[in-house]
Design a protein around this motif. Structure first.
Motif, PDB file in Angstrom:
ATOM      1  N   ARG A  46       0.700  -1.017   0.037  1.00  0.00           N
ATOM      2  CA  ARG A  46      -0.108   0.039   0.030  1.00  0.00           C
ATOM      3  C   ARG A  46       0.882   1.265  -0.006  1.00  0.00           C
ATOM      4  N   HIS A  47       0.372   2.143  -0.627  1.00  0.00           N
ATOM      5  CA  HIS A  47       1.263   3.466  -0.789  1.00  0.00           C
ATOM      6  C   HIS A  47       1.365   4.029   0.730  1.00  0.00           C
ATOM      7  N   GLU A 124      -7.120   2.917  -7.420  1.00  0.00           N
ATOM      8  CA  GLU A 124      -7.828   2.855  -6.090  1.00  0.00           C
ATOM      9  C   GLU A 124      -9.422   2.806  -6.671  1.00  0.00           C
ATOM     10  N   SER A 217      -0.045  -0.387  -4.587  1.00  0.00           N
ATOM     11  CA  SER A 217      -1.534  -0.145  -5.196  1.00  0.00           C
ATOM     12  C   SER A 217      -2.197   0.428  -3.996  1.00  0.00           C
ATOM     13  N   HIS A 218      -3.272   0.432  -3.938  1.00  0.00           N
ATOM     14  CA  HIS A 218      -4.067   1.179  -2.658  1.00  0.00           C
ATOM     15  C   HIS A 218      -4.659   0.384  -1.746  1.00  0.00           C
ATOM     16  N   GLY A 219      -5.106   0.950  -0.490  1.00  0.00           N
ATOM     17  CA  GLY A 219      -5.718   0.012   0.642  1.00  0.00           C
ATOM     18  C   GLY A 219      -6.758  -0.604   0.186  1.00  0.00           C
ATOM     19  N   ILE A 222      -6.300  -2.895  -3.034  1.00  0.00           N
ATOM     20  CA  ILE A 222      -5.800  -4.387  -2.391  1.00  0.00           C
ATOM     21  C   ILE A 222      -6.514  -5.336  -1.674  1.00  0.00           C
ATOM     22  N   ASN A 242      -0.073   2.153   5.846  1.00  0.00           N
ATOM     23  CA  ASN A 242       0.438   2.706   4.684  1.00  0.00           C
ATOM     24  C   ASN A 242       1.669   1.994   4.710  1.00  0.00           C
ATOM     25  N   ASN A 261      -1.045  -7.176   5.509  1.00  0.00           N
ATOM     26  CA  ASN A 261      -0.726  -6.030   6.520  1.00  0.00           C
ATOM     27  C   ASN A 261       0.449  -6.270   7.289  1.00  0.00           C
TER      28      ASN A 261
END
Length: 271
Positions: A46-47, A124, A217-219, A222, A242, A261
């Motif tokens: 995640r970014h 996203e 990618s993004h939260g 993902i 993040n 995570n």
């Protein structure tokens, strides 16, 4: 004299044969070192935190640069990942994801020369007319539409219910929707994400290399992707952090979820 010349010629020929055999052996070794992988390990990151994150604004297809703290935590993740040789690096075409992938690659001791490949399918969620609005406003509108409290919505929220609720509410903003990209429903989002990942895997299984692939990618995206691939996936409480890493393995046509995570790379890089 003639005998000496003949002996010199034989000696020279022998040296050439030995040299030729040596080159052949090196070539085979090089070839073995560059075989196509039997298994891929996908490091999905995640970014880092952005300027819009700090103001609690809806950030889907809209974009913002990483904050200083965001750059620092991503750099730490890069240091933690520095010994992993990536055969390629990918990101969504959003600046915050590209910035994240580049920072990680820059810290890598074995793959620092990689050029990040962008793919718009890794973006996203698109939140339509909610883009740039306060997150709280969007969340409250969804809770009201579902007939639950904000606390109940946040506790039971899934990527699917979230995306479909936003798409439903966004469709009511007819005038604004005429000049804006409409919010995506869950099927639209997961279809593009899965197609993007499948294409990456197909390509990298044919590439020579380590079998390790970086994807930024993004939260929510993902989580939506993992929920599509794995029936038992649940979003971690509070969402993906993040610069957290989710690792997915691919072999014999099957995806396997390894870690979710994972902040161990960030922690290792901060020591």
């Amino acid at each position: 004299m003639k005998k000496f010349v003949r002996m010199l010629g034989v000696l020279t020929l022998g040296l050439l044969v030995v040299a030729g055999c040596g080159n052949g052996t090196d070539s085979k070794a090089d070839s073995a070192a560059k075989e196509t992988p039997e298994e891929l390990t996908l490091y999905i990151v995640r970014h880092g935190k952005t300027m819009l994150n700090t103001t609690d604004r809806v950030q889907g297809w809209s974009d913002a640069v990483l904050t200083k703290a965001g750059e620092e935590v991503v750099t730490a993740a890069g240091v933690g990942l520095k010994d992993i040789e990536f055969q390629n690096a990918y990101s969504s075409d959003s600046g915050r994801a590209i910035q994240t992938a580049n920072l990680i690659v820059e810290e890598n001791e074995k793959s620092s020369d990689l050029q990040v490949i962008t793919d718009e399918r890794l973006r996203e969620f698109n939140f339509g007319t909610y883009e740039g609005d306060l997150n709280h406003t969007m969340w409250q509108d969804i809770a009201d539409d579902q007939g639950v409290t904000l606390e109940e919505f946040m506790k039971n929220m899934t990527p699917e219910s979230f995306a479909n609720s936003v798409a439903k509410l966004d469709a009511k903003n007819v005038e604004e929707a005429k000049v804006n990209w409409p919010a995506e429903d869950y099927e639209t989002i997961t279809t593009r994400l899965k197609a993007g990942l499948d294409d990456i895997v197909e390509k990298e299984m044919k590439n020579e290399g380590s079998g390790n692939v970086l994807i930024a990618s993004h939260g929510l995206s993902i989580s939506a992707l993992l929920a599509t691939l794995f029936d038992d996936y649940k979003i971690p409480e509070g969402g993906l952090k993040n610069a957290s890493v989710c690792t997915v393995k691919y072999k014999d046509g099957k995806y396997t979820l390894d870690k979710v995570n994972d902040l161990s790379y960030v922690e290792a890089g901060q020591k």
